[in-house]
Design a protein around this motif. Structure first.
Motif, PDB file in Angstrom:
ATOM      1  N   GLN A  10      -0.182 -14.308   6.627  1.00 39.91           N
ATOM      2  CA  GLN A  10      -0.546 -12.834   6.760  1.00 39.91           C
ATOM      3  C   GLN A  10      -0.074 -12.353   8.157  1.00 39.91           C
ATOM      4  OE1 GLN A  10      -2.167 -10.914   4.635  1.00 39.91           O
ATOM      5  NE2 GLN A  10      -2.859 -12.658   3.276  1.00 39.91           N
ATOM      6  N   PRO A  11       0.384 -10.959   8.472  1.00 44.73           N
ATOM      7  CA  PRO A  11       0.988 -10.609   9.624  1.00 44.73           C
ATOM      8  C   PRO A  11      -0.120 -10.627  10.819  1.00 44.73           C
ATOM      9  CG  PRO A  11       0.643  -8.752   8.184  1.00 44.73           C
ATOM     10  CD  PRO A  11       0.275  -9.910   7.203  1.00 44.73           C
ATOM     11  N   LEU A  69      -5.942  -3.947 -10.437  1.00 42.44           N
ATOM     12  CA  LEU A  69      -5.768  -4.879  -9.483  1.00 42.44           C
ATOM     13  C   LEU A  69      -7.085  -5.911  -9.667  1.00 42.44           C
ATOM     14  CD1 LEU A  69      -4.591  -2.002  -7.999  1.00 42.44           C
ATOM     15  CD2 LEU A  69      -3.922  -3.725  -6.254  1.00 42.44           C
ATOM     16  N   GLY A  70      -7.069  -6.680  -8.862  1.00 47.34           N
ATOM     17  CA  GLY A  70      -8.359  -7.548  -8.623  1.00 47.34           C
ATOM     18  C   GLY A  70      -9.154  -6.501  -7.839  1.00 47.34           C
ATOM     19  N   GLN A 117      -9.161 -12.853   4.728  1.00 47.90           N
ATOM     20  CA  GLN A 117      -9.396 -11.838   3.662  1.00 47.90           C
ATOM     21  C   GLN A 117     -10.342 -10.825   4.022  1.00 47.90           C
ATOM     22  OE1 GLN A 117      -6.956 -11.771   1.877  1.00 47.90           O
ATOM     23  NE2 GLN A 117      -6.303 -13.829   1.867  1.00 47.90           N
ATOM     24  N   LEU A 136      -1.237  -6.763  -7.483  1.00 46.16           N
ATOM     25  CA  LEU A 136      -2.233  -7.216  -8.295  1.00 46.16           C
ATOM     26  C   LEU A 136      -3.326  -7.915  -7.235  1.00 46.16           C
ATOM     27  CD1 LEU A 136      -3.817  -8.139 -10.978  1.00 46.16           C
ATOM     28  CD2 LEU A 136      -2.679 -10.136 -10.699  1.00 46.16           C
ATOM     29  N   CYS A 137      -2.915  -8.770  -6.570  1.00 45.28           N
ATOM     30  CA  CYS A 137      -3.881  -9.581  -5.672  1.00 45.28           C
ATOM     31  C   CYS A 137      -4.095  -9.102  -4.148  1.00 45.28           C
ATOM     32  CB  CYS A 137      -3.328 -11.174  -5.817  1.00 45.28           C
ATOM     33  SG  CYS A 137      -1.877 -11.266  -4.641  1.00 45.28           S
ATOM     34  N   TYR A 154      -7.543   3.974 -10.585  1.00 48.40           N
ATOM     35  CA  TYR A 154      -7.409   2.456 -10.325  1.00 48.40           C
ATOM     36  C   TYR A 154      -8.757   1.852 -10.896  1.00 48.40           C
ATOM     37  CZ  TYR A 154      -4.168   3.456  -6.562  1.00 48.40           C
ATOM     38  OH  TYR A 154      -3.044   4.025  -5.925  1.00 48.40           O
ATOM     39  N   ALA A 174       0.965  -1.276  -0.036  1.00 49.75           N
ATOM     40  CA  ALA A 174       0.002   0.127   0.055  1.00 49.75           C
ATOM     41  C   ALA A 174       0.845   1.241   0.002  1.00 49.75           C
ATOM     42  CB  ALA A 174      -0.778   0.032   1.061  1.00 49.75           C
ATOM     43  N   ARG A 227      -8.766 -17.247  -3.899  1.00 55.92           N
ATOM     44  CA  ARG A 227      -8.157 -16.050  -4.167  1.00 55.92           C
ATOM     45  C   ARG A 227      -9.231 -15.552  -5.373  1.00 55.92           C
ATOM     46  NH1 ARG A 227      -4.268 -20.289  -5.427  1.00 55.92           N
ATOM     47  NH2 ARG A 227      -4.449 -21.173  -7.402  1.00 55.92           N
ATOM     48  N   GLY A 239      -8.855  -7.329  -4.453  1.00 58.21           N
ATOM     49  CA  GLY A 239      -7.159  -7.155  -4.255  1.00 58.21           C
ATOM     50  C   GLY A 239      -7.323  -5.701  -3.931  1.00 58.21           C
ATOM     51  N   VAL A 257      -8.622  -4.971  -0.588  1.00 58.26           N
ATOM     52  CA  VAL A 257      -7.805  -5.351   0.626  1.00 58.26           C
ATOM     53  C   VAL A 257      -6.654  -4.446   0.807  1.00 58.26           C
ATOM     54  CG1 VAL A 257      -8.427  -7.717   0.796  1.00 58.26           C
ATOM     55  CG2 VAL A 257      -6.379  -7.158  -0.362  1.00 58.26           C
ATOM     56  N   LEU A 258      -6.177  -3.968  -0.275  1.00 60.73           N
ATOM     57  CA  LEU A 258      -5.223  -3.103  -0.215  1.00 60.73           C
ATOM     58  C   LEU A 258      -5.424  -1.633   0.248  1.00 60.73           C
ATOM     59  CD1 LEU A 258      -3.200  -4.479  -2.651  1.00 60.73           C
ATOM     60  CD2 LEU A 258      -1.934  -2.695  -1.899  1.00 60.73           C
ATOM     61  N   ASP A 260      -5.586  -2.262   3.970  1.00 64.18           N
ATOM     62  CA  ASP A 260      -4.047  -2.145   4.377  1.00 64.18           C
ATOM     63  C   ASP A 260      -3.490  -0.704   4.228  1.00 64.18           C
ATOM     64  OD1 ASP A 260      -4.146  -4.783   4.987  1.00 64.18           O
ATOM     65  OD2 ASP A 260      -3.315  -5.460   3.418  1.00 64.18           O
ATOM     66  N   GLY A 261      -4.296   0.376   4.050  1.00 66.00           N
ATOM     67  CA  GLY A 261      -3.687   1.711   3.832  1.00 66.00           C
ATOM     68  C   GLY A 261      -3.241   2.344   2.788  1.00 66.00           C
ATOM     69  N   LEU A 262      -3.758   1.685   1.344  1.00 70.73           N
ATOM     70  CA  LEU A 262      -3.528   2.366   0.234  1.00 70.73           C
ATOM     71  C   LEU A 262      -4.223   3.661   0.235  1.00 70.73           C
ATOM     72  CD1 LEU A 262      -2.405   1.832  -2.622  1.00 70.73           C
ATOM     73  CD2 LEU A 262      -4.782   1.386  -3.323  1.00 70.73           C
ATOM     74  N   PRO A 263      -3.684   4.788  -0.208  1.00 70.62           N
ATOM     75  CA  PRO A 263      -4.182   5.993   0.124  1.00 70.62           C
ATOM     76  C   PRO A 263      -5.372   5.988  -1.147  1.00 70.62           C
ATOM     77  CG  PRO A 263      -2.125   6.306  -0.099  1.00 70.62           C
ATOM     78  CD  PRO A 263      -2.381   5.107  -0.388  1.00 70.62           C
ATOM     79  N   ARG A 271      -9.489  -8.426   7.691  1.00 68.07           N
ATOM     80  CA  ARG A 271      -8.149  -7.735   7.569  1.00 68.07           C
ATOM     81  C   ARG A 271      -8.158  -6.710   8.249  1.00 68.07           C
ATOM     82  NH1 ARG A 271      -4.069  -7.921   3.173  1.00 68.07           N
ATOM     83  NH2 ARG A 271      -5.078  -9.839   2.949  1.00 68.07           N
TER      84      ARG A 271
END
Ligand SMILES: Cc1cc2nc3c(=O)[nH]c(=O)nc-3n(C[C@H](O)[C@H](O)[C@H](O)COP(=O)(O)OP(=O)(O)OC[C@H]3O[C@@H](n4cnc5c(N)ncnc54)[C@H](O)[C@@H]3O)c2cc1C
Ligand code: FES
Lengths: 84, 425
Positions: B36-37, B123-124, B42, A48-49, B240, A26, B108, B127, B130-131, B134-137, B45
């Motif tokens: 995963q951490p 992306l998916g 999925q 991608l995933c 995106y 991210a 998946r 996908g 979840v990004l 996980d913090g994708l701006p 998360r």
């Protein structure tokens, strides 16, 4: 961990500040073009995933090559180098 | 390092967590492994940290109190003999001896190649979701989603909640099939409420059935997409694109262990036992059925593993969920047009850069591997395998160890540790 806390890492030498809990994949979006690697022809590729399946997000993290950025949480002082 | 346990659970999504809770509460020594951490799989998360979602909070707290041990960042890479798993953790490795095993490796997304799908920013559907979790701006970013089924709405809702601008949702299913499915949801009140809540939150987002992505365009990054919307072409500028068509179970480990797989799902009996002794499977591995199926089958498997009686209510809800899963599979089946999106120079295998044209003349997956290197790269066919199955009908049977790229040291059994001196306590 404090809610709303942030941390600082470096991606290709560039200093990036992100909220705690951000994955390295991210964070790549903050460091430029959301690119993690180059393909065999040198064209850029990005995640991608988002879940450890596609292997498109691999980067060198703290000196370890080929680490999946989407499975790696950002940490203070982390060094990320993409091979794009 | 070495570890031993009564029950090892691979996967800490809802299925694995429910199995671990039930078994640990009944007194088994349970070890849960996930790459995963954090636990949650999925769907949940980040919930271990954020604690926003009620159902997730309930299960994660129960898990924390259950006595089960959890190892994050643990990738199961091989199963060299019955009762033994080899695991890679960062730069170290671990051997786990177990009495029983619950496979809860989830699913998946199904990716299909189309021109431009390798551009960064594509992306998916989940996908991208979840990004964002996980913090994708995503604040102020323009997003197009193309795919099928309820996960499109779930992804759109997450993206909107984080300030993203969802420009368009393209549902590939034909209108009749889509609404037929939506009406069936009446029989599954939980799902209906979830769907209605999502739809209400998404008011104002243009969407269409009979719609799919034709191509992603851009120089070094995604700049725009071309869509087919009910037979007409449209172009949208965006930052995106989420594009994927339903889910496929993660079968690599099940296959490696020798479990029987029929029509893309692990075969189990009503005690969720696979054909391999002392190995059970739960959740999406049984066929895509969502979080409800994962929880019910997880609980069932955990009780069976601990030799506890199974309440009949669990059995009944599983049967009901199966009906939902069957309807979902029918709805999500990719339409034929999606198989014709790739042009000769579109890459099918993203790891080895294999374009469609190089697969000409190959008759099956083995030939495509040998002659064109399809599926020979880092992801070992995880992405192009499902694509090749949809495009050409080639099924991937042979999984070879390691089932994830691994260091050679992770494939060796670690030496027996020296006996630890007994300490007075
Ligand atoms: C990317 C994605 C996002 C999704 N988001 C949603 C959503 O928002 N809402 C919704 O209703 N449904 C969502 N789903 C559907 C989801 O599959 C189910 O609802 C639910 O999460 C299934 O639970 P599960 O326990 O079967 O599997 P999962 O939740 O998928 O858990 C499987 C776990 O196994 C781990 N694992 C797999 N292989 C290995 C290995 N070899 N070694 C170690 N660990 C391994 C994975 O890391 C994962 O955490 C999503 C699916 C995907 C693929
Ligand atoms: S984005 Fe697919 S493995 Fe990380």
């Amino acid at each position: 961990m404090r809610d709303g806390a942030s941390l600082t890492l470096r991606i290709n030498g560039r200093v990036v500040t992100v909220p705690v809990g951000t994955s390295v994949a991210a964070a790549l979006a903050l460091a430029g073009d959301f690119v993690s690697r180059g393909d065999l022809g040198g064209r850029p590729r990005g995640p991608l995933c988002g879940m450890g399946v596609c292997f498109e997000c691999r980067a060198t993290i703290d000196g370890v090559p080929e680490v999946l950025a989407c499975l790696t949480p950002c940490r203070d002082g982390q060094e990320v180098v993409t091979d794009a | 390092m070495r570890e031993a346990c009564d029950l090892v659970v691979v996967g800490a999504g809802p299925g694995g967590l429910a199995a671990a809770c039930r078994a640990a509460e009944a007194g088994l020594d349970v070890l849960v492994l996930d790459q995963q951490p954090e636990p949650g799989g999925q769907i949940w998360r980040g919930e271990a940290r954020k604690r926003e979602h009620r159902l997730a909070r309930r299960w994660l707290s129960r898990f924390a109190a259950s006595g089960a041990r959890f190892r994050p960042g643990a990738r199961v890479v091989a199963a060299p003999e019955p009762g033994l798993l080899l695991v890679e953790e960062g730069t170290s490795s671990l051997a786990v001896r177990y009495g029983r095993l619950v496979l809860a490796t989830g699913a998946r997304e199904r990716f299909l190649p189309f021109p431009g799908w390798t551009l960064p920013g594509v992306l998916g559907v989940s996908g991208l979701q979840v990004l964002v979790k996980d913090g994708l701006p995503i604040q102020g970013k323009r997003v197009v989603l193309a795919g099928t089924g309820p996960l499109l709405l779930a992804a759109a809702a997450t993206i909107q909640a984080h300030g993203g601008d969802v420009l368009f949702i393209a549902e590939q299913a034909p209108a009749a099939r889509h609404w037929g499915f939506a009406l069936q949801l009446w029989r599954h009140p939980g799902k209906l409420l979830q769907g209605a809540a999502l739809a209400a939150g998404l008011v104002g987002v243009p969407s269409a059935t009979d719609a799919w992505v034709l191509a992603a365009q851009g120089e070094r990054r995604l700049e725009s997409v071309r869509l087919s919307v009910r037979g007409r072409e449209t172009q949208l500028a965006c930052d995106y694109l989420g594009a994927a068509w339903g889910l496929v179970p993660n079968l690599e480990l099940a296959r490696l262990l020798g479990c029987e797989v029929v029509r893309g799902a692990v075969v189990v009996n009503d005690r969720l036992e696979t054909r391999v002794p002392r190995v059970q499977a739960v959740g999406e591995l049984l066929g895509i059925g969502g979080v409800d199926q994962a929880l019910v089958t997880g609980e069932l498997a955990g009780l069976v593993a601990a030799e506890q009686p199974v309440p009949s209510a669990l059995d009944t809800s599983w049967q009901r969920i199966r009906a939902f899963a069957t309807a979902l599979a029918l709805h999500d089946a990719p339409r034929p047009e999606l198989r014709a999106l790739a042009t000769p120079d579109t890459l099918v295998c993203r790891c080895e850069d294999v374009p469609l044209s190089e697969l000409e003349g190959c008759g099956n997956l083995r030939e495509a591997r040998l002659y064109a290197r399809l599926g020979m790269g880092a992801c070992q066919g995880r992405t192009c395998g499902a694509a090749a199955e949809t495009l050409f009908g080639w099924a991937g049977e042979d999984v070879r160890p390691p089932c994830l790229p691994a260091r050679i040291g992770s494939l060796r059994l670690p030496p027996e540790p020296p006996p630890t001196p007994k300490r007075e306590s």
